[in-house]
Motif scaffolding. Structure first.
Motif, short mmCIF file in Angstrom:
data_model
loop_
_atom_site.label_atom_id
_atom_site.label_comp_id
_atom_site.label_asym_id
_atom_site.label_seq_id
_atom_site.Cartn_x
_atom_site.Cartn_y
_atom_site.Cartn_z
N SER A 1 54.31 40.63 49.86
CA SER A 1 52.96 40.74 49.67
C SER A 1 51.63 41.02 49.58
CB SER A 1 52.33 39.44 50.59
OG SER A 1 52.33 40.32 52.10
N THR A 2 51.64 42.28 48.91
CA THR A 2 51.06 43.62 48.64
C THR A 2 50.12 42.47 47.30
OG1 THR A 2 52.48 45.19 49.32
CG2 THR A 2 51.11 45.61 47.65
N ASP A 3 49.16 42.72 47.95
CA ASP A 3 48.14 42.90 46.77
C ASP A 3 47.43 43.38 46.40
OD1 ASP A 3 46.92 40.74 48.45
OD2 ASP A 3 45.56 40.97 49.53
N MET A 4 47.27 43.08 44.66
CA MET A 4 46.61 43.78 43.19
C MET A 4 44.87 43.44 43.33
SD MET A 4 47.51 43.66 39.43
CE MET A 4 49.29 45.28 40.01
N GLY A 5 43.79 44.03 43.41
CA GLY A 5 43.08 44.15 43.50
C GLY A 5 42.39 42.99 44.46
N SER A 6 41.91 42.37 44.12
CA SER A 6 41.23 41.01 45.01
C SER A 6 42.58 40.13 45.81
CB SER A 6 40.39 40.04 44.61
OG SER A 6 41.07 39.55 43.69
N GLY A 7 43.53 40.08 45.09
CA GLY A 7 44.73 39.70 45.56
C GLY A 7 44.74 38.10 44.77
N HIS A 8 43.75 38.28 43.85
CA HIS A 8 43.73 36.69 43.28
C HIS A 8 43.36 37.42 41.78
CE1 HIS A 8 42.05 34.75 46.43
NE2 HIS A 8 41.54 35.74 47.16
N PHE A 9 44.37 36.25 41.60
CA PHE A 9 44.62 36.50 39.52
C PHE A 9 43.53 36.50 39.40
CE2 PHE A 9 49.36 34.24 41.43
CZ PHE A 9 49.72 35.30 40.83
N ALA A 10 43.73 37.07 37.87
CA ALA A 10 43.10 37.20 36.76
C ALA A 10 41.69 35.92 36.03
CB ALA A 10 43.08 37.72 35.88
N ASP A 11 42.65 34.53 36.60
CA ASP A 11 41.80 33.31 35.38
C ASP A 11 40.99 33.12 36.65
OD1 ASP A 11 44.97 33.66 36.17
OD2 ASP A 11 44.72 32.69 34.06
N GLU A 12 40.90 33.30 37.91
CA GLU A 12 39.28 33.03 39.42
C GLU A 12 38.64 33.90 38.82
OE1 GLU A 12 40.56 32.70 42.96
OE2 GLU A 12 42.47 32.72 43.27
N GLY A 13 38.38 34.90 37.78
CA GLY A 13 37.22 34.97 37.42
C GLY A 13 36.20 35.67 38.87
N PHE A 14 35.45 36.27 37.83
CA PHE A 14 34.28 36.68 38.71
C PHE A 14 34.12 36.13 40.42
CE2 PHE A 14 29.62 37.79 39.71
CZ PHE A 14 29.51 38.99 40.26
N ARG A 15 33.98 37.24 41.28
CA ARG A 15 33.62 36.98 42.64
C ARG A 15 34.61 36.56 42.92
NH1 ARG A 15 28.01 34.93 41.66
NH2 ARG A 15 26.74 36.23 42.29
N LYS A 16 35.83 35.98 42.36
CA LYS A 16 36.75 36.36 43.09
C LYS A 16 38.28 37.37 42.76
CE LYS A 16 35.35 31.33 43.24
NZ LYS A 16 35.52 29.92 43.35
N ALA A 17 38.33 37.63 41.15
CA ALA A 17 39.36 38.92 41.09
C ALA A 17 38.47 39.70 40.41
CB ALA A 17 39.72 38.23 39.89
N SER A 18 39.35 40.87 40.42
CA SER A 18 39.15 41.79 40.19
C SER A 18 39.00 42.53 38.70
CB SER A 18 39.91 42.96 40.29
OG SER A 18 40.77 42.52 42.50
N TYR A 19 37.97 42.87 38.55
CA TYR A 19 37.77 43.22 37.31
C TYR A 19 36.70 44.69 36.54
CZ TYR A 19 32.23 43.53 38.62
OH TYR A 19 31.34 44.03 39.52
N PHE A 20 37.27 44.75 35.15
CA PHE A 20 36.56 46.61 34.74
C PHE A 20 36.03 45.49 33.38
CE2 PHE A 20 40.23 47.98 36.69
CZ PHE A 20 40.62 50.11 36.09
#
Length: 389
Positions: free
Chosen positions: A314-333
């Motif tokens: 269950s190791t997270d990448m970034g916020s641990g939430h998928f890209a589709d969730e967008g700003f304030r929920k997913a990680s971004y560049f």
């Protein structure tokens, strides 16, 4: 300790497997060898800062830092400031909160010194061997071929000629399930191929097997031989990264971090001969091909995953939430740019994704150029879930 002696120590103790990994004590001989390595890594400091996260930051005179143990840098003069920095073809507004390092709460290093995270005995014996201390466990740049233990969700530039990259990324503290796993977000500048593959890599990582905790930390990395001998994080081995900043610590932790559906904290990065924050640089003499520019640039997340009982961790990448969730929920560049041969920053064209397992981690392009975010994308994921068993 001179450079020749330092190499001799590494060669001598490199074949010793630390018995502490298996719950036994070090022998007297091994204890001596570890102490010799620590003496070579930890340079005499003018001042030391105890960080609230347990790190000790040594303020080392700038010309006594580990980089000058490298034979190619014996007579190197530190480049204190560039005559110019890359100029942007666009102007974007920075709206997020700047990330800060934990150790800053307890002070900063004086002028003409650089902050270096002190290596402790437990850092060395936590490695599988003294030879592997500080070294990257993986040995390849992101590829399209899925790997059992090596997963990516990244964006790639088209092949070309690049002399750097600039971007902003939000800072999260991903959960890592197993000590020897890591989760990171970084940029790769890549040139050459085969045994002459060169990379410069920098970003943020959680790596309990290296640092002994689950804090998100700044890291740098470089290789000139396809991750064979030169494959070291930070300044732990194969010295070469020249630090200049007296406030930013390579290997230092960040706090606070971004919160789900809350405040977002950012780190701005410029990789181009010298860093925007004046953290440091890699002298061109270290490389066999990157001195002539990178052929590809990559940005995004990387995971090393070790299955437990046949299941994905269950190791997270970034916020641990998928890209589709967008700003304030997913990680971004965001505001991704590259530096061309005229020393100009511009948005790379034709970027494309590489996702090794989109059921576990994914990447999604943002709204496109012409906005205050410029070229951007979201990435991340939770690892184990209903689609990623």
């Amino acid at each position: 300790m001179g450079m020749a002696g330092f190499i001799a120590v590494l060669m001598l103790i490199g074949v010793i497997i630390s018995p502490c990994v298996y719950g036994r004590e070090l022998s007297d001989h091994q204890e001596i060898e570890v102490e010799r390595l620590l003496k070579g890594l930890n340079k005499p400091a003018l001042k030391s800062i105890k960080s609230e996260d347990g790190d000790i930051i040594d303020c080392v005179p700038i010309y006594s830092q580990p980089a000058f143990d490298h034979p190619l840098l014996k007579n190197h003069t530190i480049q204190m400031r560039p005559n110019f920095i890359p100029k942007s073809t666009s102007m974007y507004t920075k709206t997020k909160t700047k990330a800060t390092q934990v150790c800053h709460k307890n002070g900063r290093c004086p002028e003409n010194t650089v902050p270096i995270r002190r290596t402790k005995k437990e850092d060395i014996i936590r490695s599988k061997s003294i030879e592997s201390f500080g070294k990257k466990t993986t040995s390849s740049i992101p590829e399209d071929t899925p790997s059992t233990h090596h997963e990516y969700a990244i964006m790639n530039s088209q092949r070309g000629k690049y002399f750097g990259t600039k971007f902003a990324m939000n800072v999260w503290n991903p959960e890592v399930q197993i000590r020897d796993e890591f989760s990171l977000a970084q940029t790769w500048l890549v040139s050459g191929d085969g045994p002459n593959l060169n990379t410069i890599e920098a970003g943020l990582q959680v790596y309990p097997g290296m640092y002994g905790d689950n804090n998100i930390r700044l890291f740098v990395f470089w290789t000139t031989d396809d991750y064979k001998q030169t494959r070291c994080y930070n300044v732990n081995c194969n010295p070469g990264f020249v630090q200049r900043s007296n406030s930013i610590t390579v290997g230092g932790a960040y706090t606070p971090v971004s919160q789900y559906d809350g405040e977002q904290y950012e780190l701005s990065v410029l990789i181009w001969k010298v860093n925007e924050e004046l953290v440091g640089y890699w002298p061109g003499s270290l490389f066999t091909s990157l001195g002539d520019g990178a052929t590809i640039v990559q940005w995004g997340g990387e995971i090393v995953n070790f299955e437990t009982d046949g299941k994905h961790t269950s190791t997270d990448m970034g916020s641990g939430h998928f890209a589709d969730e967008g700003f304030r929920k997913a990680s971004y560049f965001r505001n991704i740019m590259t530096v061309d041969g005229t020393n100009t920053l511009s948005e790379p064209q034709g970027v494309y994704p590489t996702i090794t397992n989109d059921n576990c981690y994914n990447v999604k392009a943002g709204d496109g150029t012409g906005t205050s975010w410029g070229l951007n994308f979201f990435y991340g994921g939770p690892g184990q879930n209903a689609k990623c068993p």
